[in-house]
Design an enzyme around this catalytic site. Structure first.
Site, PDB file in Angstrom:
ATOM      1  N   ASN A 160      -1.110 -11.187   8.504  1.00 14.09           N
ATOM      2  CA  ASN A 160      -2.093 -10.156   8.789  1.00 14.09           C
ATOM      3  C   ASN A 160      -3.498 -10.634   8.456  1.00 14.09           C
ATOM      4  O   ASN A 160      -3.746 -11.142   7.370  1.00 14.09           O
ATOM      5  CB  ASN A 160      -1.795  -8.896   7.970  1.00 14.09           C
ATOM      6  CG  ASN A 160      -2.786  -7.782   8.262  1.00 14.09           C
ATOM      7  OD1 ASN A 160      -2.752  -7.182   9.322  1.00 14.09           O
ATOM      8  ND2 ASN A 160      -3.694  -7.531   7.323  1.00 14.09           N
ATOM      9  N   GLU A 161      -4.400 -10.441   9.410  1.00 12.98           N
ATOM     10  CA  GLU A 161      -5.806 -10.797   9.240  1.00 12.98           C
ATOM     11  C   GLU A 161      -5.957 -12.182   8.611  1.00 12.98           C
ATOM     12  O   GLU A 161      -6.456 -12.343   7.495  1.00 12.98           O
ATOM     13  CB  GLU A 161      -6.552  -9.717   8.452  1.00 12.98           C
ATOM     14  CG  GLU A 161      -6.651  -8.429   9.248  1.00 12.98           C
ATOM     15  CD  GLU A 161      -7.557  -7.369   8.658  1.00 12.98           C
ATOM     16  OE1 GLU A 161      -7.930  -6.444   9.396  1.00 12.98           O
ATOM     17  OE2 GLU A 161      -7.881  -7.455   7.458  1.00 12.98           O
ATOM     18  N   GLN A 177       0.802  -1.217   0.000  1.00  9.55           N
ATOM     19  CA  GLN A 177       0.000   0.000   0.000  1.00  9.55           C
ATOM     20  C   GLN A 177       0.838   1.272   0.000  1.00  9.55           C
ATOM     21  O   GLN A 177       0.329   2.335  -0.353  1.00  9.55           O
ATOM     22  CB  GLN A 177      -0.932   0.001   1.213  1.00  9.55           C
ATOM     23  CG  GLN A 177      -1.995  -1.083   1.158  1.00  9.55           C
ATOM     24  CD  GLN A 177      -2.900  -1.046   2.368  1.00  9.55           C
ATOM     25  OE1 GLN A 177      -2.686  -1.780   3.320  1.00  9.55           O
ATOM     26  NE2 GLN A 177      -3.912  -0.207   2.344  1.00  9.55           N
ATOM     27  N   HIS A 214       1.353  -9.430   4.599  1.00  7.71           N
ATOM     28  CA  HIS A 214       0.212  -8.525   4.708  1.00  7.71           C
ATOM     29  C   HIS A 214      -0.523  -8.478   3.370  1.00  7.71           C
ATOM     30  O   HIS A 214      -0.320  -7.577   2.554  1.00  7.71           O
ATOM     31  CB  HIS A 214       0.667  -7.125   5.138  1.00  7.71           C
ATOM     32  CG  HIS A 214      -0.459  -6.257   5.619  1.00  7.71           C
ATOM     33  ND1 HIS A 214      -0.402  -5.539   6.790  1.00  7.71           N
ATOM     34  CD2 HIS A 214      -1.683  -5.999   5.099  1.00  7.71           C
ATOM     35  CE1 HIS A 214      -1.534  -4.867   6.959  1.00  7.71           C
ATOM     36  NE2 HIS A 214      -2.327  -5.137   5.927  1.00  7.71           N
TER      37      HIS A 214
END
Length: 428
Positions: free
Chosen positions: A156-157, A18, A112
Protein backbone atom coordinates in the site's frame (compact mmCIF):
# COMPACT_ATOMS: atom_id res chain seq x y z
CA UNK A 1 -28.45 6.89 -8.52
CA UNK A 2 -26.78 4.07 -10.47
CA UNK A 3 -23.59 5.08 -12.26
CA UNK A 4 -21.77 1.82 -12.85
CA UNK A 5 -22.35 -1.55 -14.50
CA UNK A 6 -23.09 -4.51 -12.21
CA UNK A 7 -19.60 -5.96 -12.68
CA UNK A 8 -17.88 -2.70 -11.70
CA UNK A 9 -16.40 -2.99 -8.19
CA UNK A 10 -17.99 -0.53 -5.78
CA UNK A 11 -16.54 -1.07 -2.37
CA UNK A 12 -14.80 0.25 0.68
CA UNK A 13 -11.40 -0.35 2.24
CA UNK A 14 -9.70 -0.87 5.59
CA UNK A 15 -6.20 -1.55 6.91
CA UNK A 16 -5.62 -4.27 9.48
CA UNK A 17 -3.80 -2.21 12.10
CA UNK A 18 -6.42 0.53 11.97
CA UNK A 19 -9.42 -1.72 12.58
CA UNK A 20 -8.51 -5.14 13.96
CA UNK A 21 -7.10 -4.24 17.38
CA UNK A 22 -4.37 -5.76 19.54
CA UNK A 23 -1.79 -6.01 16.78
CA UNK A 24 0.83 -6.51 19.49
CA UNK A 25 3.71 -7.78 17.34
CA UNK A 26 3.83 -4.83 14.95
CA UNK A 27 6.17 -1.87 14.84
CA UNK A 28 3.23 0.51 15.17
CA UNK A 29 2.16 -1.14 18.42
CA UNK A 30 5.68 -0.74 19.82
CA UNK A 31 5.75 2.93 18.88
CA UNK A 32 2.29 3.58 20.31
CA UNK A 33 3.43 2.39 23.74
CA UNK A 34 6.44 4.72 24.00
CA UNK A 35 6.16 7.57 26.53
CA UNK A 36 7.18 10.10 23.87
CA UNK A 37 5.20 8.45 21.11
CA UNK A 38 4.30 10.42 17.99
CA UNK A 39 0.91 8.68 18.24
CA UNK A 40 -1.60 10.79 20.14
CA UNK A 41 -3.11 7.61 21.60
CA UNK A 42 -2.65 3.84 21.31
CA UNK A 43 -4.77 1.63 19.05
CA UNK A 44 -5.63 -0.92 21.78
CA UNK A 45 -8.61 -2.96 20.50
CA UNK A 46 -9.20 -0.40 17.72
CA UNK A 47 -12.72 -1.14 16.43
CA UNK A 48 -12.39 -4.89 17.01
CA UNK A 49 -12.85 -5.77 13.35
CA UNK A 50 -10.80 -8.89 14.02
CA UNK A 51 -13.76 -10.36 15.88
CA UNK A 52 -16.58 -8.38 14.23
CA UNK A 53 -15.67 -8.76 10.55
CA UNK A 54 -18.81 -10.81 9.84
CA UNK A 55 -21.06 -8.03 11.08
CA UNK A 56 -19.05 -5.42 9.18
CA UNK A 57 -19.04 -7.33 5.88
CA UNK A 58 -22.77 -7.94 6.23
CA UNK A 59 -23.30 -4.19 6.67
CA UNK A 60 -21.44 -3.25 3.51
CA UNK A 61 -23.04 -6.03 1.47
CA UNK A 62 -26.49 -5.16 2.75
CA UNK A 63 -26.00 -1.59 1.55
CA UNK A 64 -25.29 -2.82 -1.98
CA UNK A 65 -21.48 -2.78 -2.09
CA UNK A 66 -19.94 -5.66 -4.01
CA UNK A 67 -16.25 -5.39 -3.02
CA UNK A 68 -14.13 -5.07 0.11
CA UNK A 69 -10.43 -4.23 0.17
CA UNK A 70 -8.71 -5.26 3.39
CA UNK A 71 -5.18 -6.05 4.46
CA UNK A 72 -3.52 -9.11 5.91
CA UNK A 73 -1.34 -8.26 8.88
CA UNK A 74 2.21 -9.57 8.43
CA UNK A 75 2.89 -9.18 12.16
CA UNK A 76 0.08 -11.63 12.92
CA UNK A 77 1.19 -14.15 10.30
CA UNK A 78 4.86 -14.04 11.29
CA UNK A 79 5.08 -12.52 14.79
CA UNK A 80 8.65 -13.77 15.24
CA UNK A 81 11.16 -14.24 12.48
CA UNK A 82 10.48 -17.52 10.69
CA UNK A 83 7.60 -18.48 12.99
CA UNK A 84 4.36 -18.62 11.00
CA UNK A 85 0.97 -18.96 12.68
CA UNK A 86 -1.52 -21.16 10.83
CA UNK A 87 -4.40 -19.98 13.02
CA UNK A 88 -3.94 -16.47 11.65
CA UNK A 89 -4.00 -17.64 8.04
CA UNK A 90 -7.19 -19.51 8.92
CA UNK A 91 -8.64 -16.25 10.23
CA UNK A 92 -8.06 -14.45 6.94
CA UNK A 93 -9.36 -17.46 5.02
CA UNK A 94 -12.59 -17.04 6.98
CA UNK A 95 -12.72 -13.32 6.15
CA UNK A 96 -12.41 -14.16 2.45
CA UNK A 97 -15.09 -16.84 2.75
CA UNK A 98 -17.39 -14.36 4.52
CA UNK A 99 -16.97 -11.89 1.66
CA UNK A 100 -17.87 -14.52 -0.90
CA UNK A 101 -20.87 -15.70 1.10
CA UNK A 102 -22.23 -12.14 0.85
CA UNK A 103 -21.45 -11.73 -2.84
CA UNK A 104 -18.54 -9.40 -2.10
CA UNK A 105 -15.26 -9.47 -4.07
CA UNK A 106 -12.30 -9.65 -1.62
CA UNK A 107 -9.33 -7.49 -2.67
CA UNK A 108 -6.36 -8.23 -0.43
CA UNK A 109 -3.44 -5.97 0.44
CA UNK A 110 -0.40 -7.86 1.73
CA UNK A 111 1.33 -4.91 3.40
CA UNK A 112 -0.48 -1.79 4.60
CA UNK A 113 2.07 0.34 6.51
CA UNK A 114 2.55 -1.83 9.63
CA UNK A 115 5.37 -4.39 9.78
CA UNK A 116 6.55 -7.01 12.27
CA UNK A 117 8.68 -5.40 14.96
CA UNK A 118 11.43 -7.97 14.35
CA UNK A 119 11.75 -6.77 10.74
CA UNK A 120 12.48 -3.23 11.89
CA UNK A 121 15.13 -4.51 14.28
CA UNK A 122 16.84 -6.06 11.26
CA UNK A 123 17.05 -2.79 9.36
CA UNK A 124 13.46 -2.38 8.21
CA UNK A 125 12.70 -0.76 4.88
CA UNK A 126 16.24 0.53 4.33
CA UNK A 127 17.69 -3.00 4.41
CA UNK A 128 18.13 -5.19 1.32
CA UNK A 129 17.31 -8.24 3.45
CA UNK A 130 13.70 -7.02 3.71
CA UNK A 131 13.13 -8.02 0.09
CA UNK A 132 13.70 -11.70 0.87
CA UNK A 133 11.76 -11.54 4.13
CA UNK A 134 8.78 -9.96 2.36
CA UNK A 135 8.80 -12.51 -0.46
CA UNK A 136 8.92 -15.37 2.03
CA UNK A 137 5.85 -13.97 3.80
CA UNK A 138 4.04 -13.36 0.49
CA UNK A 139 4.69 -16.92 -0.65
CA UNK A 140 3.35 -18.27 2.61
CA UNK A 141 0.12 -16.31 2.26
CA UNK A 142 -0.46 -16.82 -1.45
CA UNK A 143 0.23 -20.56 -1.31
CA UNK A 144 -2.66 -20.80 1.16
CA UNK A 145 -5.08 -18.10 0.00
CA UNK A 146 -4.18 -17.14 -3.56
CA UNK A 147 -6.62 -19.53 -5.23
CA UNK A 148 -9.49 -17.73 -3.46
CA UNK A 149 -8.63 -14.29 -4.87
CA UNK A 150 -8.73 -12.31 -8.11
CA UNK A 151 -6.87 -9.13 -7.04
CA UNK A 152 -3.88 -8.72 -4.73
CA UNK A 153 -2.10 -5.47 -3.83
CA UNK A 154 1.44 -6.22 -2.69
CA UNK A 155 2.21 -2.92 -0.97
CA UNK A 156 0.00 0.00 0.00
CA UNK A 157 1.23 3.44 -1.02
CA UNK A 158 4.69 2.31 -2.01
CA UNK A 159 5.70 5.96 -2.37
CA UNK A 160 4.80 6.95 1.20
CA UNK A 161 8.41 7.00 2.45
CA UNK A 162 9.40 9.56 -0.18
CA UNK A 163 6.35 11.67 0.58
CA UNK A 164 7.16 11.67 4.30
CA UNK A 165 10.76 12.66 3.53
CA UNK A 166 9.58 15.53 1.34
CA UNK A 167 7.08 16.92 3.83
CA UNK A 168 9.53 16.53 6.72
CA UNK A 169 12.10 18.62 4.88
CA UNK A 170 9.47 21.19 4.03
CA UNK A 171 8.39 21.41 7.65
CA UNK A 172 11.93 21.80 8.89
CA UNK A 173 12.28 24.81 6.60
CA UNK A 174 8.93 26.32 7.54
CA UNK A 175 8.38 25.58 11.22
CA UNK A 176 10.50 28.43 12.55
CA UNK A 177 8.87 30.96 10.26
CA UNK A 178 5.42 29.67 11.19
CA UNK A 179 6.24 29.78 14.90
CA UNK A 180 7.32 33.38 14.48
CA UNK A 181 3.88 34.14 13.06
CA UNK A 182 2.12 32.14 15.78
CA UNK A 183 0.80 29.62 13.26
CA UNK A 184 0.64 25.84 13.06
CA UNK A 185 0.93 23.69 9.94
CA UNK A 186 -2.25 24.02 7.87
CA UNK A 187 -1.80 20.58 6.37
CA UNK A 188 -1.35 20.40 2.62
CA UNK A 189 -2.20 16.73 2.25
CA UNK A 190 1.27 15.96 0.94
CA UNK A 191 1.37 12.65 2.82
CA UNK A 192 -2.05 11.05 2.50
CA UNK A 193 -2.13 9.37 5.90
CA UNK A 194 -2.57 10.47 9.51
CA UNK A 195 0.88 11.79 10.40
CA UNK A 196 1.71 13.84 13.47
CA UNK A 197 4.84 15.53 12.18
CA UNK A 198 4.86 18.43 14.64
CA UNK A 199 4.99 16.04 17.59
CA UNK A 200 7.44 13.84 15.74
CA UNK A 201 9.91 16.69 15.47
CA UNK A 202 9.30 18.07 18.96
CA UNK A 203 9.90 14.67 20.55
CA UNK A 204 12.73 13.59 18.28
CA UNK A 205 15.46 13.43 20.92
CA UNK A 206 13.43 11.51 23.50
CA UNK A 207 11.95 9.23 20.88
CA UNK A 208 15.40 8.35 19.57
CA UNK A 209 16.33 6.97 22.98
CA UNK A 210 13.09 5.02 23.24
CA UNK A 211 13.56 3.58 19.77
CA UNK A 212 16.22 1.39 21.29
CA UNK A 213 13.30 -1.04 21.63
CA UNK A 214 14.06 -1.78 17.96
CA UNK A 215 17.80 -1.92 18.57
CA UNK A 216 18.38 1.39 16.83
CA UNK A 217 17.78 5.08 17.53
CA UNK A 218 16.43 5.54 13.99
CA UNK A 219 14.19 2.62 13.04
CA UNK A 220 13.24 2.47 9.37
CA UNK A 221 9.55 1.67 9.48
CA UNK A 222 7.56 1.74 6.26
CA UNK A 223 6.24 5.22 7.02
CA UNK A 224 9.60 6.67 8.00
CA UNK A 225 11.22 9.26 5.78
CA UNK A 226 13.06 6.97 3.39
CA UNK A 227 16.02 7.67 1.15
CA UNK A 228 16.16 6.93 -2.56
CA UNK A 229 17.83 3.65 -1.63
CA UNK A 230 14.93 2.75 0.64
CA UNK A 231 12.48 3.64 -2.12
CA UNK A 232 14.35 1.31 -4.47
CA UNK A 233 14.22 -1.50 -1.89
CA UNK A 234 10.43 -1.17 -1.67
CA UNK A 235 10.16 -1.51 -5.44
CA UNK A 236 12.49 -4.53 -5.41
CA UNK A 237 10.26 -6.09 -2.76
CA UNK A 238 7.19 -5.44 -4.87
CA UNK A 239 8.70 -6.83 -8.07
CA UNK A 240 10.01 -9.94 -6.33
CA UNK A 241 6.65 -10.49 -4.61
CA UNK A 242 4.79 -10.03 -7.90
CA UNK A 243 7.01 -12.62 -9.57
CA UNK A 244 6.46 -15.08 -6.73
CA UNK A 245 2.68 -14.58 -6.87
CA UNK A 246 2.61 -15.11 -10.63
CA UNK A 247 4.63 -18.29 -10.21
CA UNK A 248 2.14 -19.62 -7.68
CA UNK A 249 -1.10 -18.24 -9.19
CA UNK A 250 -0.57 -17.10 -12.80
CA UNK A 251 -4.13 -15.80 -13.16
CA UNK A 252 -4.11 -13.72 -9.99
CA UNK A 253 -4.03 -10.00 -10.84
CA UNK A 254 -1.17 -8.25 -9.04
CA UNK A 255 -0.43 -4.59 -8.47
CA UNK A 256 0.44 -2.05 -5.80
CA UNK A 257 -1.10 1.24 -4.73
CA UNK A 258 0.35 4.74 -4.88
CA UNK A 259 -0.58 7.93 -3.09
CA UNK A 260 -1.21 10.39 -5.92
CA UNK A 261 -2.09 14.07 -5.91
CA UNK A 262 -3.73 16.30 -8.44
CA UNK A 263 -0.80 18.69 -8.92
CA UNK A 264 -2.14 21.95 -10.31
CA UNK A 265 0.49 24.52 -11.30
CA UNK A 266 -0.17 28.22 -10.92
CA UNK A 267 1.93 30.77 -12.79
CA UNK A 268 5.52 29.60 -12.78
CA UNK A 269 4.74 26.33 -11.00
CA UNK A 270 4.87 24.03 -14.01
CA UNK A 271 8.38 22.77 -13.38
CA UNK A 272 7.71 22.08 -9.70
CA UNK A 273 4.49 20.24 -10.55
CA UNK A 274 6.30 18.12 -13.15
CA UNK A 275 9.00 17.19 -10.64
CA UNK A 276 6.43 16.12 -8.06
CA UNK A 277 4.64 13.94 -10.64
CA UNK A 278 7.95 12.36 -11.55
CA UNK A 279 8.65 11.56 -7.90
CA UNK A 280 5.13 10.39 -7.15
CA UNK A 281 4.50 8.20 -10.21
CA UNK A 282 6.69 8.38 -13.29
CA UNK A 283 9.93 7.01 -11.88
CA UNK A 284 8.05 3.84 -10.81
CA UNK A 285 6.81 3.05 -14.33
CA UNK A 286 9.73 0.77 -15.32
CA UNK A 287 8.74 -1.56 -12.46
CA UNK A 288 4.96 -1.24 -12.26
CA UNK A 289 4.58 -1.35 -16.04
CA UNK A 290 4.66 -5.13 -15.67
CA UNK A 291 1.80 -5.15 -13.16
CA UNK A 292 -1.78 -6.11 -13.98
CA UNK A 293 -3.27 -3.05 -12.31
CA UNK A 294 -2.42 0.09 -10.40
CA UNK A 295 -4.25 1.13 -7.25
CA UNK A 296 -4.85 4.89 -7.41
CA UNK A 297 -5.23 6.62 -4.04
CA UNK A 298 -6.21 10.27 -3.99
CA UNK A 299 -7.79 12.61 -1.47
CA UNK A 300 -7.13 16.16 -2.67
CA UNK A 301 -5.28 18.45 -5.03
CA UNK A 302 -2.08 20.42 -4.49
CA UNK A 303 -1.40 23.85 -5.93
CA UNK A 304 2.19 24.24 -7.11
CA UNK A 305 4.06 27.54 -7.37
CA UNK A 306 7.62 28.27 -8.45
CA UNK A 307 8.89 27.30 -4.97
CA UNK A 308 6.83 24.14 -4.68
CA UNK A 309 3.60 23.35 -2.84
CA UNK A 310 1.41 26.27 -1.87
CA UNK A 311 -1.09 26.71 0.97
CA UNK A 312 -4.72 25.87 0.29
CA UNK A 313 -6.65 28.81 -1.16
CA UNK A 314 -7.97 31.32 1.33
CA UNK A 315 -11.49 30.41 2.35
CA UNK A 316 -11.29 26.86 0.98
CA UNK A 317 -13.28 24.18 2.81
CA UNK A 318 -10.94 21.90 4.77
CA UNK A 319 -11.52 18.38 6.04
CA UNK A 320 -10.61 17.15 9.52
CA UNK A 321 -7.23 16.19 8.06
CA UNK A 322 -6.77 19.79 6.86
CA UNK A 323 -6.97 18.63 3.26
CA UNK A 324 -8.80 20.87 0.81
CA UNK A 325 -12.28 19.53 0.00
CA UNK A 326 -11.75 18.85 -3.68
CA UNK A 327 -13.34 15.61 -4.93
CA UNK A 328 -12.66 16.54 -8.56
CA UNK A 329 -9.00 15.72 -7.98
CA UNK A 330 -9.67 12.01 -8.46
CA UNK A 331 -10.86 12.32 -12.06
CA UNK A 332 -7.90 14.54 -12.91
CA UNK A 333 -5.46 12.01 -11.47
CA UNK A 334 -7.07 9.03 -13.21
CA UNK A 335 -6.86 10.75 -16.58
CA UNK A 336 -3.24 11.73 -16.04
CA UNK A 337 -2.27 8.23 -14.88
CA UNK A 338 -3.96 6.64 -17.89
CA UNK A 339 -1.71 8.65 -20.21
CA UNK A 340 1.37 6.74 -19.04
CA UNK A 341 0.14 3.54 -17.37
CA UNK A 342 -1.76 1.08 -19.53
CA UNK A 343 -2.90 -1.68 -17.18
CA UNK A 344 -6.19 -1.75 -15.29
CA UNK A 345 -6.90 1.00 -12.78
CA UNK A 346 -8.58 0.56 -9.42
CA UNK A 347 -9.40 3.49 -7.19
CA UNK A 348 -8.23 1.74 -4.03
CA UNK A 349 -8.69 4.77 -1.74
CA UNK A 350 -10.62 8.01 -1.97
CA UNK A 351 -12.51 9.62 0.88
CA UNK A 352 -12.98 12.40 3.38
CA UNK A 353 -12.60 12.84 7.14
CA UNK A 354 -15.59 14.85 8.33
CA UNK A 355 -18.16 14.87 11.12
CA UNK A 356 -20.80 16.03 8.61
CA UNK A 357 -22.00 13.02 6.63
CA UNK A 358 -23.81 15.28 4.18
CA UNK A 359 -20.40 16.56 3.09
CA UNK A 360 -19.25 12.95 2.75
CA UNK A 361 -22.23 12.19 0.52
CA UNK A 362 -21.43 15.22 -1.63
CA UNK A 363 -17.78 14.18 -1.84
CA UNK A 364 -18.69 10.64 -2.91
CA UNK A 365 -21.21 11.85 -5.51
CA UNK A 366 -18.78 14.30 -7.09
CA UNK A 367 -15.79 11.96 -7.00
CA UNK A 368 -17.73 9.07 -8.52
CA UNK A 369 -19.23 11.34 -11.17
CA UNK A 370 -15.65 11.83 -12.29
CA UNK A 371 -14.92 8.10 -12.21
CA UNK A 372 -18.04 7.42 -14.29
CA UNK A 373 -16.89 9.96 -16.88
CA UNK A 374 -13.53 8.20 -17.06
CA UNK A 375 -15.22 4.83 -17.62
CA UNK A 376 -17.49 6.32 -20.26
CA UNK A 377 -14.43 7.69 -22.06
CA UNK A 378 -12.87 4.24 -22.20
CA UNK A 379 -10.32 4.47 -19.36
CA UNK A 380 -9.71 0.98 -17.89
CA UNK A 381 -11.07 1.84 -14.44
CA UNK A 382 -12.47 -1.35 -12.89
CA UNK A 383 -13.46 -0.28 -9.39
CA UNK A 384 -13.90 2.43 -6.75
CA UNK A 385 -13.15 1.81 -3.07
CA UNK A 386 -14.12 4.52 -0.60
CA UNK A 387 -11.79 5.06 2.35
CA UNK A 388 -12.97 3.82 4.78
CA UNK A 389 -15.66 1.45 6.05
CA UNK A 390 -15.47 2.30 9.76
CA UNK A 391 -14.48 5.32 11.80
CA UNK A 392 -11.16 3.94 12.97
CA UNK A 393 -7.59 4.49 14.14
CA UNK A 394 -6.04 7.07 11.81
CA UNK A 395 -2.43 6.18 12.62
CA UNK A 396 -0.60 8.90 14.52
CA UNK A 397 -3.73 11.05 14.73
CA UNK A 398 -5.65 8.42 16.68
CA UNK A 399 -9.42 8.05 16.63
CA UNK A 400 -10.36 11.69 16.05
CA UNK A 401 -10.46 11.51 12.24
CA UNK A 402 -13.84 10.21 11.06
CA UNK A 403 -13.52 8.85 7.50
CA UNK A 404 -16.01 6.02 7.98
CA UNK A 405 -19.25 5.09 6.28
CA UNK A 406 -20.13 3.48 9.60
CA UNK A 407 -19.79 5.15 13.00
CA UNK A 408 -18.42 3.13 15.92
CA UNK A 409 -19.08 3.70 19.61
CA UNK A 410 -15.76 2.50 20.97
CA UNK A 411 -17.15 2.04 24.47
CA UNK A 412 -19.51 -0.63 23.20
CA UNK A 413 -18.15 -1.23 19.65
CA UNK A 414 -21.69 -0.70 18.37
CA UNK A 415 -21.86 0.03 14.64
CA UNK A 416 -24.20 2.68 13.23
CA UNK A 417 -24.32 3.01 9.43
CA UNK A 418 -24.29 6.56 8.11
CA UNK A 419 -26.44 7.61 5.11
CA UNK A 420 -23.28 7.72 2.99
CA UNK A 421 -23.02 3.91 3.17
CA UNK A 422 -26.29 3.37 1.32
CA UNK A 423 -25.50 6.23 -1.09
CA UNK A 424 -22.29 4.46 -2.10
CA UNK A 425 -24.08 1.12 -2.37
CA UNK A 426 -26.70 2.69 -4.62
CA UNK A 427 -24.18 3.56 -7.32
CA UNK A 428 -24.41 0.13 -8.95
Amino acid sequence: MKKFAPEFLVGTATAAHQVEGNNIHSDCWVQEQMPHSVYVEPSLDAVDHYHRYEEDIALLAGAGLNAYRFSIEWARIEPEEGQFVEEEIDHYRQVIACCKAHGVEPVVTLHHFSSPAWLIAKGGWQAESTVDYFVRYVRYVVERLGSELHYVCTINEANMGLQVAAISQRMIRQMQAMADRGQTDGGDGRAQMGLNLEKMMANAQAAAAENAAFGTAQPHTFTSALSAEGDAIIMKAHAAARDAIKELCPDLKVGLTLSLHDFQPVAGGEEAAAKEWEDELLHYLPVIGEDDFLGVQNYTRMLMGPEGSMPTPEGAELTQMDYEFYPEALEHVLRKVAQVYHGELLVTENGIATADDARRVDFIQRATDGVARCVSDGLPVKGYFYWTLLDNFEWQKGFSMTFGLVAVDRATQKRTPKPSLSVLGGLR
